[in-house]
Design an enzyme around this catalytic site. Structure first.
Site, PDB file in Angstrom:
ATOM      1  N   LEU A  28       0.836  -1.210   0.000  1.00  0.00           N
ATOM      2  CA  LEU A  28       0.000   0.000   0.000  1.00  0.00           C
ATOM      3  C   LEU A  28       0.867   1.254   0.000  1.00  0.00           C
ATOM      4  CD1 LEU A  28      -2.594  -1.165   2.680  1.00  0.00           C
ATOM      5  CD2 LEU A  28      -2.918  -1.051   0.200  1.00  0.00           C
ATOM      6  N   GLY A  29       2.082   1.096   0.510  1.00  0.00           N
ATOM      7  CA  GLY A  29       2.978   2.249   0.556  1.00  0.00           C
ATOM      8  C   GLY A  29       4.193   1.909   1.387  1.00  0.00           C
ATOM      9  N   GLY A  31       7.697   3.901   3.673  1.00  0.00           N
ATOM     10  CA  GLY A  31       8.289   5.159   4.161  1.00  0.00           C
ATOM     11  C   GLY A  31       9.504   4.808   4.990  1.00  0.00           C
ATOM     12  N   GLN A  32       9.955   5.779   5.775  1.00  0.00           N
ATOM     13  CA  GLN A  32      11.184   5.536   6.553  1.00  0.00           C
ATOM     14  C   GLN A  32      10.930   4.459   7.605  1.00  0.00           C
ATOM     15  OE1 GLN A  32       9.248   7.512   8.487  1.00  0.00           O
ATOM     16  NE2 GLN A  32      10.054   7.159  10.536  1.00  0.00           N
ATOM     17  N   VAL A  35       7.408  -0.933   5.303  1.00  0.00           N
ATOM     18  CA  VAL A  35       6.438  -1.138   4.229  1.00  0.00           C
ATOM     19  C   VAL A  35       5.059  -1.421   4.827  1.00  0.00           C
ATOM     20  CG1 VAL A  35       5.815  -2.720   2.340  1.00  0.00           C
ATOM     21  CG2 VAL A  35       8.201  -2.051   2.673  1.00  0.00           C
ATOM     22  N   ASP A 143       0.894  14.075  15.824  1.00  0.00           N
ATOM     23  CA  ASP A 143       1.268  14.252  14.408  1.00  0.00           C
ATOM     24  C   ASP A 143       0.026  14.272  13.525  1.00  0.00           C
ATOM     25  OD1 ASP A 143       3.501  12.543  12.017  1.00  0.00           O
ATOM     26  OD2 ASP A 143       2.709  14.594  12.119  1.00  0.00           O
ATOM     27  N   ARG A 147      -2.017  13.767   5.909  1.00  0.00           N
ATOM     28  CA  ARG A 147      -1.270  12.558   5.516  1.00  0.00           C
ATOM     29  C   ARG A 147      -1.496  11.413   6.499  1.00  0.00           C
ATOM     30  NH1 ARG A 147       2.181  16.193   7.460  1.00  0.00           N
ATOM     31  NH2 ARG A 147       3.096  15.735   9.497  1.00  0.00           N
ATOM     32  N   ASN A 148      -1.905  11.755   7.730  1.00  0.00           N
ATOM     33  CA  ASN A 148      -2.123  10.732   8.760  1.00  0.00           C
ATOM     34  C   ASN A 148      -3.597  10.451   9.004  1.00  0.00           C
ATOM     35  OD1 ASN A 148       0.553  10.105   9.235  1.00  0.00           O
ATOM     36  ND2 ASN A 148       0.806  11.783  10.689  1.00  0.00           N
ATOM     37  N   ASP A 161      -2.561   6.487  13.233  1.00  0.00           N
ATOM     38  CA  ASP A 161      -1.225   6.652  13.824  1.00  0.00           C
ATOM     39  C   ASP A 161      -1.195   7.579  15.035  1.00  0.00           C
ATOM     40  OD1 ASP A 161       0.550   6.414  10.636  1.00  0.00           O
ATOM     41  OD2 ASP A 161      -0.230   4.919  12.020  1.00  0.00           O
TER      42      ASP A 161
HETATM   43  C1  7G9 Z   1       3.331   7.839   7.592  1.00  0.00           C
HETATM   44  C2  7G9 Z   1       3.589   6.957   6.431  1.00  0.00           C
HETATM   45  C3  7G9 Z   1       2.529   5.866   6.343  1.00  0.00           C
HETATM   46  O1  7G9 Z   1       2.097   5.313   7.319  1.00  0.00           O
HETATM   47  N1  7G9 Z   1       2.109   5.584   5.072  1.00  0.00           N
HETATM   48  C4  7G9 Z   1       1.211   4.624   4.721  1.00  0.00           C
HETATM   49  C5  7G9 Z   1       1.292   4.194   3.412  1.00  0.00           C
HETATM   50  C6  7G9 Z   1       0.374   3.284   2.959  1.00  0.00           C
HETATM   51  C7  7G9 Z   1      -0.619   2.771   3.807  1.00  0.00           C
HETATM   52  C8  7G9 Z   1      -0.671   3.194   5.135  1.00  0.00           C
HETATM   53  N2  7G9 Z   1      -1.627   2.715   6.049  1.00  0.00           N
HETATM   54  C9  7G9 Z   1      -2.905   2.288   5.757  1.00  0.00           C
HETATM   55  N3  7G9 Z   1      -3.376   2.293   4.505  1.00  0.00           N
HETATM   56  C10 7G9 Z   1      -4.646   1.860   4.296  1.00  0.00           C
HETATM   57  N4  7G9 Z   1      -5.171   1.863   3.063  1.00  0.00           N
HETATM   58  C11 7G9 Z   1      -4.644   2.236   1.831  1.00  0.00           C
HETATM   59  C12 7G9 Z   1      -5.391   1.948   0.703  1.00  0.00           C
HETATM   60  C13 7G9 Z   1      -4.941   2.314  -0.542  1.00  0.00           C
HETATM   61  C14 7G9 Z   1      -3.732   2.980  -0.667  1.00  0.00           C
HETATM   62  O2  7G9 Z   1      -3.328   3.321  -1.944  1.00  0.00           O
HETATM   63  C15 7G9 Z   1      -1.920   3.529  -2.130  1.00  0.00           C
HETATM   64  C16 7G9 Z   1      -1.694   3.722  -3.625  1.00  0.00           C
HETATM   65  O3  7G9 Z   1      -2.581   4.724  -4.120  1.00  0.00           O
HETATM   66  C17 7G9 Z   1      -2.654   4.841  -5.503  1.00  0.00           C
HETATM   67  C18 7G9 Z   1      -2.959   3.294   0.447  1.00  0.00           C
HETATM   68  C19 7G9 Z   1      -3.422   2.924   1.704  1.00  0.00           C
HETATM   69  N5  7G9 Z   1      -5.456   1.437   5.279  1.00  0.00           N
HETATM   70  C20 7G9 Z   1      -5.006   1.430   6.536  1.00  0.00           C
HETATM   71  C21 7G9 Z   1      -3.719   1.849   6.813  1.00  0.00           C
HETATM   72  F1  7G9 Z   1      -3.242   1.838   8.074  1.00  0.00           F
HETATM   73  C22 7G9 Z   1       0.241   4.142   5.590  1.00  0.00           C
END
Ligand code: 7G9
Length: 281
Positions: A28-29, A31-32, A35, A143, A147-148, A161
């Site tokens: 899903l993403g 960061g530092q 994953v 925070d 973004r959060n 978070d």
């Molecule tokens: C501070 C950095 C940090 O935490 N970053 C971070 C990155 C990714 C996901 C989460 N967390 C959660 N994500 C979701 N759903 C989610 C669904 C789709 C999505 O699409 C990404 C691509 O878009 C085109 C991203 C997240 N549900 C609960 C979480 F907890 C936290």
């Protein structure tokens, strides 16, 4: 319907989730911190699993705190289901939100959001409800920012978070002099004395309202952190976003009172926003 993982977990510590019951899916993403991947728990429950890169967080302290965090339950908080702490990296298992971060959602949907002030205000109200719940439980986020926050189906918005910032080890994040410290969301007393409170969360909430009504623009544009600190300390505040009516901008401005005592509580903000939303109809 079926119980959430935390309560139904087989282990004695109900905040401990058995990793063999998670089937990891797409990323899903990242960061530092590591994953984040979507995962199915026991084949049916959608969850988000944050796989904490070693050395990014004080893990034992966090695992201790997770017991408290799993008890914080509200419709506008991303539910912490539990942790997998018997292996490294540890997994933080939370509720899955299908539309991702509020910041990306605002930026992706700017076109049809700017004309929908009622929907923007509803997002603000939902975040405020989640924050009023944390305030009532004397829980400081530290925070809060778009973004959060995360977006689910039917424009549900939830705060994520909360409290996690206390366990980040990278002092570029934690000290207000650090390059990664969220200066643009920090109240004067946080910039000067790192004094966090629910009232410093209220300051950040004002900036989050500005982000929502600006459809995800960066507060203070491309100003450097030092320039933002200087402005905030001189009482210069963010300008009114185009899509924002004066009554709503006045509420944002109340969140940016220099002294924490002058800022409204989240409880009071919830009432003020509700009244404005009634007036809009
Ligand atoms: C501070 C950095 C940090 O935490 N970053 C971070 C990155 C990714 C996901 C989460 N967390 C959660 N994500 C979701 N759903 C989610 C669904 C789709 C999505 O699409 C990404 C691509 O878009 C085109 C991203 C997240 N549900 C609960 C979480 F907890 C936290």
């Amino acid at each position: 319907d079926r119980p959430a993982p935390a309560t139904a977990g087989l282990s004695h510590d109900k905040w401990e989730i058995d990793p063999s019951e998670l089937v990891l899916m797409e990323e899903l993403g990242s960061g530092q911190f590591g994953v984040v991947r979507r995962a199915k728990w026991r084949g049916y429950m959608d969850t988000a699993v944050k796989m904490m890169k070693e050395g990014t967080m004080s893990e034992d302290d966090f695992i201790e705190e997770a017991k408290v965090m799993t008890k914080l339950q509200h419709a506008n908080l991303v539910q912490l289901y539990g942790v997998c702490s018997k292996h490294r990296p540890i997994y933080i298992v939370t509720e899955y939100m299908r539309h991702g971060s509020l910041l990306n959602y605002l930026r992706r949907h700017e076109a049809n959001l700017t004309c929908n002030i009622g929907l923007l205000l509803d997002m603000c109200i939902q975040v405020c409800k989640g924050m009023a719940y944390l305030e009532k439980h004397n829980y400081i986020h530290r925070d809060l920012a778009a973004r959060n926050c995360l977006v689910g189906s039917e424009n549900i918005v939830k705060v994520a978070d909360f409290g996690l910032a206390r366990y980040v080890l990278d002092d570029q994040y934690t000290s207000s002099g650090g390059t990664k410290f969220p200066i643009k969301w920090a109240a004067p007393e946080v910039l000067n004395y790192t004094r966090f409170s629910s009232k410093s969360d209220v300051w950040a909430y004002g900036v989050l309202m500005w982000e929502i009504f600006s459809c995800g623009k960066m507060p203070y544009g491309r100003l450097k952190n030092t320039e933002v600190v200087e402005r905030v300390q001189r009482g210069i505040i963010l300008e009114k976003p185009k899509a924002c009516v004066k009554e709503i901008y006045d509420i944002m401005c109340n969140c940016w009172a220099q002294s924490p005592e002058e800022r409204p509580s989240f409880r009071a903000l919830k009432e003020e926003l509700h009244i404005v939303s009634q007036g809009l109809i």
